[in-house]
Scaffold this motif. Structure first.
Motif, mmCIF file in Angstrom:
data_model
loop_
_atom_site.group_PDB
_atom_site.id
_atom_site.type_symbol
_atom_site.label_atom_id
_atom_site.label_comp_id
_atom_site.label_asym_id
_atom_site.label_seq_id
_atom_site.Cartn_x
_atom_site.Cartn_y
_atom_site.Cartn_z
ATOM 1 N N UNK A 86 -10.124 10.523 3.562
ATOM 2 C CA UNK A 86 -9.564 9.351 4.215
ATOM 3 C C UNK A 86 -8.073 9.263 3.934
ATOM 4 N N UNK A 87 -7.724 9.263 2.677
ATOM 5 C CA UNK A 87 -6.309 9.205 2.325
ATOM 6 C C UNK A 87 -5.884 10.559 1.797
ATOM 7 N N UNK B 287 0.834 -1.197 0.000
ATOM 8 C CA UNK B 287 0.000 0.000 0.000
ATOM 9 C C UNK B 287 0.868 1.245 0.000
ATOM 10 N N UNK C 209 -9.189 -4.208 7.779
ATOM 11 C CA UNK C 209 -10.521 -3.807 8.196
ATOM 12 C C UNK C 209 -11.296 -3.108 7.067
ATOM 13 N N UNK C 210 -10.707 -3.058 5.901
ATOM 14 C CA UNK C 210 -11.435 -2.474 4.774
ATOM 15 C C UNK C 210 -11.493 -0.968 4.797
ATOM 16 N N UNK C 211 -10.707 -0.318 5.645
ATOM 17 C CA UNK C 211 -10.730 1.142 5.725
ATOM 18 C C UNK C 211 -9.923 1.723 4.568
ATOM 19 N N UNK C 212 -8.783 1.097 4.325
ATOM 20 C CA UNK C 212 -8.019 1.435 3.122
ATOM 21 C C UNK C 212 -8.069 0.247 2.185
ATOM 22 N N UNK C 213 -7.825 0.526 0.911
ATOM 23 C CA UNK C 213 -7.750 -0.555 -0.070
ATOM 24 C C UNK C 213 -6.284 -0.806 -0.402
ATOM 25 N N UNK D 176 -17.998 5.480 8.519
ATOM 26 C CA UNK D 176 -17.237 4.705 7.549
ATOM 27 C C UNK D 176 -16.789 3.380 8.163
ATOM 28 N N UNK D 177 -16.211 3.444 9.363
ATOM 29 C CA UNK D 177 -15.715 2.209 9.973
ATOM 30 C C UNK D 177 -16.848 1.314 10.435
#
Ligand SMILES: Nc1ncnc2c1ncn2[C@@H]1O[C@H](COP(=O)(O)OP(=O)(O)OP(=O)(O)O)[C@@H](O)[C@H]1O
Ligand SMILES: Nc1ncnc2c1ncn2[C@@H]1O[C@H](COP(=O)(O)OP(=O)(O)OP(=O)(O)O)[C@@H](O)[C@H]1O
Ligand SMILES: [Mg+2]
Ligand SMILES: [Mg+2]
Lengths: 517, 322, 362, 306
Positions: free
Chosen positions: B320-321, A24, A63-67, B195-196
């Motif tokens: 988020x990012x 990532x 946890x699927x928060x980032x890909x 989101x979480x």
């Protein structure tokens, strides 16, 4: 018995979690590089690594928060896609983030139910959750008032809500990201009891922490990360703290800074009965008294959030409190409404703040502007009554950058384009080069790589040796023990006691930090 | 002293004038509760007023007009959503742009279609929302006190007035008693929590923005096809901003929103009826009455009468990012 | 990833934004059945094709420089001043009160006094929202919007009831005395011995505007106060750490901002109308937002953007005169410029950044 | 070419500006000529509009509304070769023709009709911007009402104190509803575009209204009692016909010269009975002959009746 169960499962079952080749990148930062890891069900698996090693990122991917940019995730042996947190929850994964993800204005119940409602109407969901919370509280010692508004809960209780959220969603795999950083030792012990209980129920726990003691105490296996890579996974029983530390930083760690004995001189700063009440009416400092002499380093140890930040702020001139402070024997008002960061600077106090990215630097400013930052009134930086002397500043910054080995030494580069360690060096260069009578330093090496740590430590010691006073606040006991000439321990807004580094150890300090006098 | 008839007449006028404010205020409530600030209420209302008036004038059908008005408002909402949710732009700037867009386009299109200087032809018959006489209004009319109140004040408004009033309990119920409401409020307080929890922040926010578009659409349509008979250039005349003020006044809650908008409606009704108000020596000029909603809002914002705390994640794009 | 070069940030992206905004404007013109090219030609000749056109274009530009700078300086302090409209309105009041108070012997004295009055009134109107923001945390966007409306009501009252000369039906003040007449660019050209247009309102306040550009530039990047304003705008907690007083900086920034917005009145009220009329500001306060956004809050950028909007304004007026395209077309273009350079900036920026990243990677 | 500038209400206000536009159009239709037109959007544009038209060579330039008075006073001397005509205002410049109307006389006539049509004895007046000109309408109207029924009540409201008052139909309609609830059953609207709201509300509420400037009877057939017409169209038409030979000076358009009057057409013939018509026509003759003197509010800024 639990142990037997565990090994039995390990023998028969597939890993609860298996990650294969996870990568990532955030823009230019490669946060995770080709990471593979297997965690067996019914175990507690630790992950350690320096700041920025990529631990949180890895777990957020799980946890699927980032890909992830690349890689595969297997849960219970079957490959799964986790494009969002919903999928992770469905796969039985729960996560307690380093920074809690709670809706502050909601009640505990509402937070637990959010996203896990049973139907379009709220009432039945809430009723069901209420019953279920009572059950969970009994099973795992997780008591918390379901109707309390979250923002009124203590950090420890907020963390319980996060754990309850995961358990309510019937997570079999629980990820905790640095859960003890904000807890008192007693709270941390309570948390560990809960985790052991979970393990006994056959749940899998992944625990991220910086504290080797915790790893040794509770985990079954441990993985070490460094600079985005997984360097090793070992069985806890078969390793030692020293080996883990070495794995973490990639070489033998020098736990001791070479420094000669201190020659304390006159009292530089004297603080008496300093008190401070925050906006919410909570008393954060409850009568602090301390003295720092010229030529000595006073270390303040303590779990984060016990008043150290407030103390630094007030001494740095931008907090409001009550009490008596004298600097070089002159009473100063650093506690009143009239004080600001200029007052303290004028008194010869320099301040390297704990949070350099939010306080110490303006990330969009250039290096030279950041060198002027806080000293923009200094006569030598003025061209005339109207204008600042930007050219002189530029030259001075260049010189400072070279002396402090800031890389790259380009004064016109914006602060955000330097790495964390170099950013910290810019702040240190600015503050130390003012040749202050008193240097306040908070968490000087947080998120700084090992090479820079040694350099920074040397600069602090050099300042002391030049006869200046230093107040060092750090949550790293190693750092406190190796740098300080005297150690004061803060707990709950008070100084619990003072020790000489030669006459104490981590155990004793840990007890003081937990409020056990 | 004022007699009952005068009071009723003023209150009746209050209801009429408060209705567009109420609809727009509830619209803003949904959007802002989900964390999307919307100073574009004015523009959306204006656009909806124009298209409902124009389409009703062309087709002679107020329902088609209403549909067109709502659609136009939804379109602007979608632009606001794209700017502030998808492209994480500045929500305030997007709102400002939408207000200008509406103010320009309504005249441009109006001039092209009707050559009436931005006005639409007057509406009549089925081109307008007719007042609705509630059951027994005529029979009860002669009953003292209750009768006139029922007949004058409660009965005899257009359907949209009743829709607006019904929208208050409905909004309350939706926000506080349903899953959707819980999620919507959560996304305005802490999108990361939503989101979480496995809920799409983007979808929730778009949903809220679209509800906002629907309600501002109704507000605009009401102005052009119920309160008056056709569109006039700049006919919203700052009502979107007053609705925003009412929203702050109501501290982002539906039932107080009713109170706030009706208070502002009352001020407008009084300012309409009396040029200057003589308070025994002190004469309040009509301009003061007109400015009062704005002054009150500033006072509220200053925290002198209770503190108005907006939703915590309001105005910020969810990133988020980096 | 290599960062996007600076020129792309300050020139390429605004340009792309602008191109999109104008392309859509062109489509709007097509949609109302007119020819965009013909329209553009009318606008260009009308606004730039004669000294007469320039006289108006520069007149509008002057106003927009002031309001654009006002928005820009507040932005540097992290404040969105949407109240330029109200501040300029009050600036007009200040100009009118000063011009009407004395039989001014010479325009230069009147100009000096009126400038001070305009700036003081504009600053005063910004002071309350600023103070509320600094001390009580009241959102300055909302309060400045409210103050726009309050200013309008106040002026309505004053012009309708107090300042209107007896027997006059206009809601407007009396004419300013002879001595308060500012030299126009026409007059100044004539004074220098050549003929440059006649009867256009562009006046000496254009030079005040240019001076303000320079002064704001120096203030922001060369002085302590500017340093403090920028630091505060980037990070309030850090500014507090550095001993920068948030209340004071908020006040300073907003007072300067309001003062600049107020100064606009010297151009339109004193330079053009020579009396105070209702709605003299004509939306210039809002255009300042577009100007500052396009000019990236840099005084030089503001100057260029103000020129662009001056052109649009005068050109739009010509369009309304010679075609059936209503003047509101300008409002639409203005909206699109704000939308694309402001709110939808990322739509253009993200792909451009990726493009540079890919090129850098290769 | 001649040119015309409309005031803030816009040329399709169905009232004052539209009357002017109709005059210009009639000229164009009859002569085949073309003219320039401009609509004001804001106070601040007036001067530029005038100058722009003068620069472009338009002659004569006609403007509707008193609000141009001040600006014209400063602009006209800069263009001595251009002729200007201003309606509703006197501007004393050598190249300006000022056209004023005796609105009090026309309003007197519709006031009589209102009093005769009213069943409640209460009639209303809704003015646009509160200025002496509109008070002049009101004063004439009240005189007419009282002439028929000295006991009648006249409720008077002004919409506002700014030009926005000409273009606020919502407020117009609210005021009409309010007046109706106070018993008025005929309402005279002298409020430009705002009047449309008044007429609309009156029609909705089942009472009568009186239009202004243009013949507005057709807007709500059978619901508009009559309109006080001001032949602005004629004066624009005449100015255009005169072209650059326009005669500067003051022209008063009064009842005698049919500059003002009341409208009677198929839309309201059922509302105006024979005796109403007879009474009004009688008064018309007497006013024209000077036998009845209708007080002009603007002569001394007072009105003898309330
Ligand atoms: N959302 C994000 N956007 C951009 N960069 C990020 C983001 N999150 C993390 N990073 C970067 O990725 C790297 C890994 O960060 P991560 O948070 O995973 O580290 P960590 O091991 O959890 O550190 P810590 O011990 O400080 O929590 C760091 O360089 C960090 O700056
Ligand atoms: N710490 C300091 N050291 C030297 N001179 C100072 C210091 N602080 C202020 N001054 C002097 O005080 C005067 C006032 O400073 P300045 O005008 O910059 O204040 P300001 O803009 O109000 O800033 P602030 O908001 O930080 O107080 C200047 O002459 C400045 O040089
Ligand atoms: Mg982390
Ligand atoms: Mg200072």
């Amino acid at each position: 018995m639990a142990q037997a169960q565990t090994s039995e499962r390990q023998a028969t079952a597939a890993p609860a979690i298996e990650l294969r080749g996870i990568s990532k990148a955030f823009g230019p930062v490669q946060a995770n590089k080709d990471i593979s890891i297997r965690v067996m069900p019914g175990t507690i698996h630790g992950i350690i690594g320096e700041n920025g090693a990529g631990k949180s990122t890895l777990m957020s991917i799980l946890y699927g928060f980032y890909k992830a940019d690349a890689g595969e995730i297997l849960i219970g042996g079957t490959p799964v896609q986790i494009p969002d947190s919903q999928a992770a929850i469905r796969a039985g994964i729960g996560m307690v983030f380093q920074h809690f993800k709670l809706v502050q204005t909601f009640t505990v119940l509402e937070n637990v139910v959010l996203g896990a409602e049973d139907g379009a109407l709220l009432r039945p969901s809430l009723a069901k959750a209420r019953a279920s919370l009572q059950q969970l509280a009994r099973d795992y010692e997780l008591e918390v008032d379901p109707d309390a508004v979250v923002e009124e809960l203590s950090v420890g209780h907020q963390q319980r809500v996060e754990i309850l959220k995961a358990l309510y969603r019937q997570a079999d795999i629980l990820i905790l990201d640095e859960p003890t950083g904000v807890l008192t030792p007693a709270e941390a012990d309570h948390l560990f009891r809960i985790l052991r209980g979970l393990r006994a129920q056959g749940k899998t726990v992944i625990l991220i922490t910086h504290k080797l003691r915790e790893i040794m105490e509770i985990t079954d296996t441990v993985s070490v990360m460094r600079r985005g890579e997984m360097t090793a996974t070992v069985t806890t029983a078969e390793t030692s703290p020293e080996q883990l530390a070495e794995l973490m930083v990639g070489r033998k760690v020098l736990l001791h800074v070479p420094k000669g004995p201190a020659n304390p001189g006159a009292v530089v700063l004297s603080v008496e009965d300093l008190r401070m009440v925050d906006e919410d009416g909570v008393e954060r400092l409850k009568g602090i008294s301390l003295q720092i002499r010229a030529g000595e380093i006073l270390g303040i140890a303590g779990v984060a959030g016990n008043g150290q930040s407030e103390l630094l702020k007030i001494l740095g001139g931008f907090g409001h409190g009550t009490g008596r402070i004298t600097m070089n024997g002159v009473p100063v008002d650093l506690t009143g409404r009239s004080s600001d960061g200029q007052t303290s600077r004028a008194q010869g106090i320099a301040h390297v703040p704990e949070d350099r990215q939010h306080l110490g630097l303006i990330m969009d400013f250039t290096a030279w502007e950041n060198v002027a930052f806080g000293y923009h009134h200094a006569p030598e930086y003025q061209k005339n009554a109207l204008f600042m002397d930007n050219a002189a500043l530029m030259a001075e910054t260049q010189a400072k950058m070279e002396r402090f080995d800031v890389r790259p030494p380009i004064p016109t580069l914006a602060a955000k384009n330097f790495s964390g360690g170099n950013q910290q060096k810019i702040v240190l260069a600015r503050e130390i080069e003012r040749n202050p009578d008193l240097l306040l330093v908070g968490q000087p090496t947080r998120g700084v790589d090992i090479g820079a740590i040694e350099f920074i430590h040397k600069q602090i010691v050099a300042l002391r040796d030049a006869g200046k006073a230093v107040l060092l606040v750090s949550v790293e006991l190693d750092e406190i023990l190796s740098l300080s000439d005297r150690i004061a321990v803060m707990f709950d807004g008070r100084i619990m006691g003072e020790r000489l580094p030669s006459e104490t150890d981590e155990r004793e300090l840990g007890l003081l930090m937990a409020g056990v006098a | 002293m004022m007699d009952l008839a005068t009071i009723l007449q003023i209150l009746d006028s209050t209801v009429r004038l408060g209705t567009p404010l109420l609809l727009a205020c509830l619209a803003g409530l949904f959007s802002e509760r989900a964390g999307i600030f919307d100073i574009g209420l004015e523009g959306k209302m204006l656009m909806a007023a124009f298209f409902s008036g124009a389409v009703a004038a062309i087709t002679g059908s107020v329902l088609l007009g209403l549909t067109a008005g709502v659609l136009s408002s939804l379109l602007l909402s979608a632009i606001h959503g794209a700017a502030s949710i998808t492209f994480r732009g500045n929500q305030l700037i997007s709102g400002v742009a939408i207000n200008f867009l509406a103010s320009g386009l309504t005249v441009l299109i109006g001039q092209k279609w009707f050559q009436l200087g931005g006005r639409t032809p007057p509406l009549s018959g089925d081109g307008r929302f007719a007042p609705i006489t509630l059951p027994f209004a005529e029979t009860l009319r002669e009953v003292p006190v209750i009768g006139p109140i029922y007949y004058e004040l409660i009965s005899g408004h257009s359907i949209l007035v009743y829709v607006a009033f019904a929208a208050v309990p409905l909004s309350w119920w939706l926000l506080y008693r349903t899953r959707f409401g819980l999620r919507l409020r959560a996304v305005g307080e802490n999108p990361a929590a939503v989101d979480t929890a496995g809920i799409s922040v983007v979808r929730m926010r778009y949903a809220a923005v679209m509800i906002c578009g629907l309600l501002t659409g109704l507000a605009g349509a009401y102005l052009a096809t119920a309160l008056s008979a056709g569109f006039v250039k700049e006919m919203t005349a700052g009502r979107g901003y007053i609705a925003l003020a009412a929203l702050i006044f109501a501290k982002w809650r539906p039932v107080p929103a009713l109170g706030a908008t009706m208070l502002f409606g009352l001020l407008e009704a009084i300012a309409n009826r009396y040029q200057n108000i003589d308070l025994g020596g002190v004469v309040l000029p009509v301009q003061f009455m007109q400015a009062l909603p704005y002054i009150l809002t500033v006072v509220i914002l200053a925290g002198f009468i209770g503190k108005a705390t907006p939703p915590r994640a309001g105005g910020e794009a969810y990133v988020k990012e980096r | 990833m290599t960062r996007m070069p600076r020129w792309a940030d300050v020139a390429l992206i605004p340009l792309l934004n602008l191109v999109i905004a104008f392309a859509i404007s062109g489509l709007v013109i097509l949609a109302i059945g007119e020819n965009p090219w013909a329209a553009l030609k009318i606008m260009v000749t009308g606004a730039l094709g004669s000294s007469y056109g320039w006289g108006y274009t520069l007149y509008y530009t002057t106003s927009f420089i002031f309001t654009g700078l006002a928005v820009a300086i507040a932005s540097h302090a992290g404040l969105f001043n949407i109240g330029g409209e109200g501040q300029a309105t009050l600036g007009g009041l200040g100009v009118a009160l000063i011009c009407l108070s004395l039989p001014w012997p010479h325009w230069s004295l009147a100009l000096l006094a009126a400038s001070l009055g305009a700036a003081a009134f504009g600053a005063a109107w910004a002071a309350i929202p600023a103070w509320l923001q600094a001390k009580r945390g009241s959102h300055i966007v909302i309060t400045t919007i409210m103050f726009n409306f309050i200013a309008l009501s106040l002026l309505n009252y004053l012009l309708g009831n107090v300042m209107r000369p007896a027997r006059s039906m206009d809601p407007a003040s009396a004419r300013f005395p002879e001595g308060a007449t500012l030299p126009t660019l026409n007059d100044m050209a004539a004074g220098l011995g050549f003929v440059w247009g006649k009867n256009t309102p562009a006046n000496i306040s254009l030079f005040i505007a240019l001076l303000c550009c320079l002064a704001v530039w120096a203030l922001i990047w060369k002085t302590r106060l500017g340093f403090q304003i920028r630091a505060f705008g980037k990070s309030e907690p850090a500014a507090v750490y550095a001993g920068i007083n948030p209340v004071r900086i908020t006040m300073y920034a907003m007072l300067i901002s309001g003062g600049l917005a107020g100064l606009m009145a010297v151009n339109n009220v004193m330079g053009e109308a020579e009396r105070l009329v209702l709605n003299a500001v004509e939306g210039a306060g809002f255009i300042g937002i577009a100007v500052a956004l396009m000019g990236r809050n840099h005084p030089f950028g503001v100057l260029l953007a103000a020129l662009l909007f001056g052109f649009l304004y005068q050109g739009g007026g010509e369009l309304a005169l010679w075609t059936t395209i209503p003047r509101e077309l300008i409002t639409v273009i203005q909206a699109l410029v704000i939308l694309f350079t402001g709110a939808l900036d990322n739509m253009v920026r993200a792909p451009v950044e990726r493009l540079f990243a890919r090129r850098g990677a290769r | 070419d001649p040119a015309i500038i409309f005031d803030l209400g816009g040329k399709f206000d169905k009232s004052f500006n539209e009357a002017a536009f109709n005059g210009a159009k009639r000229w164009a239709d009859e002569t085949g000529g073309s003219f320039k037109e401009l609509e004001m959007q804001s106070e601040a544009q007036r001067e530029q509009a005038l100058r722009r038209l003068a620069e472009a060579g338009s002659n004569p330039i006609v403007m509707t509304g008193f609000a141009f008075g001040d600006v014209l006073n400063t602009v006209a001397p800069d263009y001595p070769d251009t002729k200007f005509a201003i309606i509703d205002m006197v501007v004393e410049q050598p190249n300006v023709k000022s056209v004023v109307f005796t609105e009090e006389q026309g309003s007197y006539l519709v006031g009589m009709l209102a009093a005769m049509a009213s069943e409640t004895g209460t009639v209303g007046f809704i003015g646009g911007m509160d200025i002496p000109l509109i008070r002049k309408f009101a004063c004439g109207y009240v005189q007419g009402v009282k002439a028929v029924n000295p006991d009648a009540t006249v409720i008077q409201n002004m919409t506002g104190t700014t030009p926005a008052a000409w273009n606020d139909p919502v407020k117009g309609s609210e005021l009409a509803i309010s007046q109706k609830s106070q018993g008025a059953d005929v309402i005279y609207a002298a409020a430009g575009g705002t009047g449309l709201g008044v007429l609309q509300a009156a029609a909705d509420q089942g009472i009568l209204s009186i239009g202004v400037d243009s013949n507005q009877n057709h807007l709500f057939p059978g619901k508009v009692l009559t309109s006080m017409v001001k032949r602005v169209d004629n004066s624009v038409y005449e100015a255009f016909i005169d072209g650059d030979a326009l005669e500067p000076g003051i022209t008063v358009m009064d009842l005698a010269s049919e500059g003002v009057g009341y409208a009677l057409d198929e839309n309201n013939e059922a509302l105006i009975t024979a005796e109403m018509k007879a009474a009004v026509d009688d008064a018309t003759a007497k006013i024209a002959s000077g036998e009845i003197a209708v007080h002009d509010y603007m002569a001394d800024n007072t009105c003898p009746v309330e």
